[in-house]
Design a protein around this motif. Structure first.
Motif, PDB file in Angstrom:
ATOM      1  N   LEU A  16       0.776  -1.074  -0.052  1.00 46.19           N
ATOM      2  CA  LEU A  16       0.085   0.218   0.067  1.00 46.19           C
ATOM      3  C   LEU A  16       0.994   1.156  -0.065  1.00 46.19           C
ATOM      4  O   LEU A  16       0.752   1.883  -0.870  1.00 46.19           O
ATOM      5  CB  LEU A  16      -0.719   0.036   1.151  1.00 46.19           C
ATOM      6  CG  LEU A  16      -2.351  -0.943   1.109  1.00 46.19           C
ATOM      7  CD1 LEU A  16      -2.742  -0.790   2.701  1.00 46.19           C
ATOM      8  CD2 LEU A  16      -3.153  -0.317   0.241  1.00 46.19           C
ATOM      9  N   ARG A  17       1.723   1.090   0.959  1.00 47.75           N
ATOM     10  CA  ARG A  17       2.525   2.491   0.977  1.00 47.75           C
ATOM     11  C   ARG A  17       3.515   2.672  -0.164  1.00 47.75           C
ATOM     12  O   ARG A  17       3.663   3.776  -0.915  1.00 47.75           O
ATOM     13  CB  ARG A  17       3.703   2.293   1.976  1.00 47.75           C
ATOM     14  CG  ARG A  17       4.250   3.556   2.638  1.00 47.75           C
ATOM     15  CD  ARG A  17       5.237   3.284   3.915  1.00 47.75           C
ATOM     16  NE  ARG A  17       4.323   3.113   5.064  1.00 47.75           N
ATOM     17  CZ  ARG A  17       4.298   2.047   5.723  1.00 47.75           C
ATOM     18  NH1 ARG A  17       5.192   0.895   5.512  1.00 47.75           N
ATOM     19  NH2 ARG A  17       3.491   1.765   6.862  1.00 47.75           N
ATOM     20  N   ASP A  18       3.933   1.637  -0.953  1.00 45.26           N
ATOM     21  CA  ASP A  18       4.820   1.949  -2.094  1.00 45.26           C
ATOM     22  C   ASP A  18       3.764   2.221  -3.197  1.00 45.26           C
ATOM     23  O   ASP A  18       4.092   2.880  -4.348  1.00 45.26           O
ATOM     24  CB  ASP A  18       5.268   0.456  -2.682  1.00 45.26           C
ATOM     25  CG  ASP A  18       6.391   0.163  -1.505  1.00 45.26           C
ATOM     26  OD1 ASP A  18       6.806   0.774  -0.876  1.00 45.26           O
ATOM     27  OD2 ASP A  18       6.665  -1.230  -1.697  1.00 45.26           O
ATOM     28  N   SER A  19       2.446   2.153  -3.239  1.00 42.15           N
ATOM     29  CA  SER A  19       1.551   2.283  -4.308  1.00 42.15           C
ATOM     30  C   SER A  19       1.223   3.762  -4.128  1.00 42.15           C
ATOM     31  O   SER A  19       0.228   4.387  -4.733  1.00 42.15           O
ATOM     32  CB  SER A  19       0.475   1.550  -4.308  1.00 42.15           C
ATOM     33  OG  SER A  19       0.708   0.295  -4.495  1.00 42.15           O
ATOM     34  N   ARG A  67     -12.365  -1.395  -3.228  1.00 39.56           N
ATOM     35  CA  ARG A  67     -11.817  -1.040  -4.556  1.00 39.56           C
ATOM     36  C   ARG A  67     -10.388  -0.730  -4.545  1.00 39.56           C
ATOM     37  O   ARG A  67      -9.842  -1.131  -5.801  1.00 39.56           O
ATOM     38  CB  ARG A  67     -12.944  -0.008  -4.965  1.00 39.56           C
ATOM     39  CG  ARG A  67     -12.954   0.450  -6.479  1.00 39.56           C
ATOM     40  CD  ARG A  67     -13.294   1.498  -7.112  1.00 39.56           C
ATOM     41  NE  ARG A  67     -12.983   2.638  -6.413  1.00 39.56           N
ATOM     42  CZ  ARG A  67     -13.244   3.744  -5.726  1.00 39.56           C
ATOM     43  NH1 ARG A  67     -14.603   3.473  -5.232  1.00 39.56           N
ATOM     44  NH2 ARG A  67     -12.581   4.597  -5.347  1.00 39.56           N
ATOM     45  N   VAL A  68     -10.051   0.199  -3.729  1.00 40.52           N
ATOM     46  CA  VAL A  68      -8.579   0.424  -3.647  1.00 40.52           C
ATOM     47  C   VAL A  68      -7.669  -0.498  -3.642  1.00 40.52           C
ATOM     48  O   VAL A  68      -6.551  -0.965  -4.407  1.00 40.52           O
ATOM     49  CB  VAL A  68      -8.284   1.496  -2.418  1.00 40.52           C
ATOM     50  CG1 VAL A  68      -7.011   1.657  -2.482  1.00 40.52           C
ATOM     51  CG2 VAL A  68      -8.960   2.859  -2.857  1.00 40.52           C
ATOM     52  N   LEU A  69      -8.119  -1.517  -2.646  1.00 39.72           N
ATOM     53  CA  LEU A  69      -7.147  -2.735  -2.284  1.00 39.72           C
ATOM     54  C   LEU A  69      -7.138  -3.699  -3.612  1.00 39.72           C
ATOM     55  O   LEU A  69      -6.115  -4.386  -3.963  1.00 39.72           O
ATOM     56  CB  LEU A  69      -7.584  -3.449  -1.160  1.00 39.72           C
ATOM     57  CG  LEU A  69      -7.474  -2.879   0.108  1.00 39.72           C
ATOM     58  CD1 LEU A  69      -8.104  -3.460   1.114  1.00 39.72           C
ATOM     59  CD2 LEU A  69      -6.034  -2.522   0.838  1.00 39.72           C
ATOM     60  N   ARG A  70      -8.348  -3.944  -4.189  1.00 35.31           N
ATOM     61  CA  ARG A  70      -8.285  -4.699  -5.557  1.00 35.31           C
ATOM     62  C   ARG A  70      -7.579  -3.910  -6.596  1.00 35.31           C
ATOM     63  O   ARG A  70      -6.774  -4.542  -7.503  1.00 35.31           O
ATOM     64  CB  ARG A  70      -9.907  -4.569  -5.922  1.00 35.31           C
ATOM     65  CG  ARG A  70     -10.093  -5.831  -7.057  1.00 35.31           C
ATOM     66  CD  ARG A  70     -11.457  -6.030  -7.507  1.00 35.31           C
ATOM     67  NE  ARG A  70     -11.726  -4.666  -8.249  1.00 35.31           N
ATOM     68  CZ  ARG A  70     -12.705  -3.960  -8.172  1.00 35.31           C
ATOM     69  NH1 ARG A  70     -13.638  -3.945  -7.219  1.00 35.31           N
ATOM     70  NH2 ARG A  70     -12.969  -2.832  -9.095  1.00 35.31           N
ATOM     71  N   GLN A  71      -7.782  -2.568  -6.869  1.00 35.73           N
ATOM     72  CA  GLN A  71      -6.692  -1.974  -8.037  1.00 35.73           C
ATOM     73  C   GLN A  71      -5.476  -2.362  -7.796  1.00 35.73           C
ATOM     74  O   GLN A  71      -4.638  -2.346  -8.738  1.00 35.73           O
ATOM     75  CB  GLN A  71      -7.154  -0.598  -7.888  1.00 35.73           C
ATOM     76  CG  GLN A  71      -8.644  -0.118  -8.692  1.00 35.73           C
ATOM     77  CD  GLN A  71      -8.912   1.286  -8.327  1.00 35.73           C
ATOM     78  OE1 GLN A  71      -8.352   1.921  -7.608  1.00 35.73           O
ATOM     79  NE2 GLN A  71     -10.188   1.697  -9.287  1.00 35.73           N
ATOM     80  N   ILE A  72      -4.788  -2.447  -6.335  1.00 40.70           N
ATOM     81  CA  ILE A  72      -3.471  -2.312  -6.215  1.00 40.70           C
ATOM     82  C   ILE A  72      -3.067  -3.896  -6.304  1.00 40.70           C
ATOM     83  O   ILE A  72      -1.845  -4.047  -6.404  1.00 40.70           O
ATOM     84  CB  ILE A  72      -3.131  -1.957  -4.716  1.00 40.70           C
ATOM     85  CG1 ILE A  72      -3.354  -0.411  -4.579  1.00 40.70           C
ATOM     86  CG2 ILE A  72      -1.709  -2.354  -4.369  1.00 40.70           C
ATOM     87  CD1 ILE A  72      -3.629  -0.001  -3.064  1.00 40.70           C
TER      88      ILE A  72
END
Length: 150
Positions: A16-19, A67-72
């Motif tokens: 997450l942080r890297d994204s 949605r955010v977690l899926r996109q990453i």
């Protein structure tokens, strides 16, 4: 929680942080819940499990975080014909076996069928991106219920 789960959660948070995604307490909680959940929960299940901890969180917040977690690429959305999507933390590659009676989804580990993708490319000329396999049947609990009816 086992050490490996802590390690997986830390890896997910690093991703997450890297994204460049902000790690809100709700996002952290949704991710942690998914990582520890064996039931492939719906967004509603996640909301109900976390509403005590986050009384101001809405179902929409859960959906947005998913949605955010899926996109990453940390979370996989499973749509198997029933009305609500279920969500799965995307750890190792695995397939799913689904109960036709109650809808329960269980992970089924098997080496990925990469040769199927290669064959499909050769036969059709497609550039295959991925595949999905589901196995259907009746879970233990539903079999026992049926046995008790007779």
């Amino acid at each position: 929680m086992a050490v490996s789960d802590d390690h997986k959660l830390q890896e997910a948070i690093d991703t997450l942080r890297d994204s460049g995604v902000r790690i809100t307490p709700q996002r952290h909680a949704v991710l942690e819940y998914l990582l520890n959940s064996m039931i492939h929960p719906t967004a509603d299940d996640i909301y109900k499990a976390l509403e005590g901890k986050f009384p101001n969180m809405s179902v929409a917040t859960v959906y947005n975080n998913l949605r955010v977690l899926r996109q990453i690429g940390l979370v996989r959305e499973l749509t198997y014909g029933d009305s609500s999507s279920r969500f799965d933390y995307k750890s190792s590659e695995h397939y799913h076996i689904i109960c036709e009676e109650c809808g329960k989804i269980v992970d089924f580990h098997y080496p990925t069928l990469d040769e199927v993708e290669s064959l499909a490319e050769q036969v059709t000329g497609f550039d295959v991106s991925h595949h999905r396999m589901e196995i259907y049947g009746k879970c233990d609990e539903c079999q026992q219920v049926e046995t008790q009816k007779h």
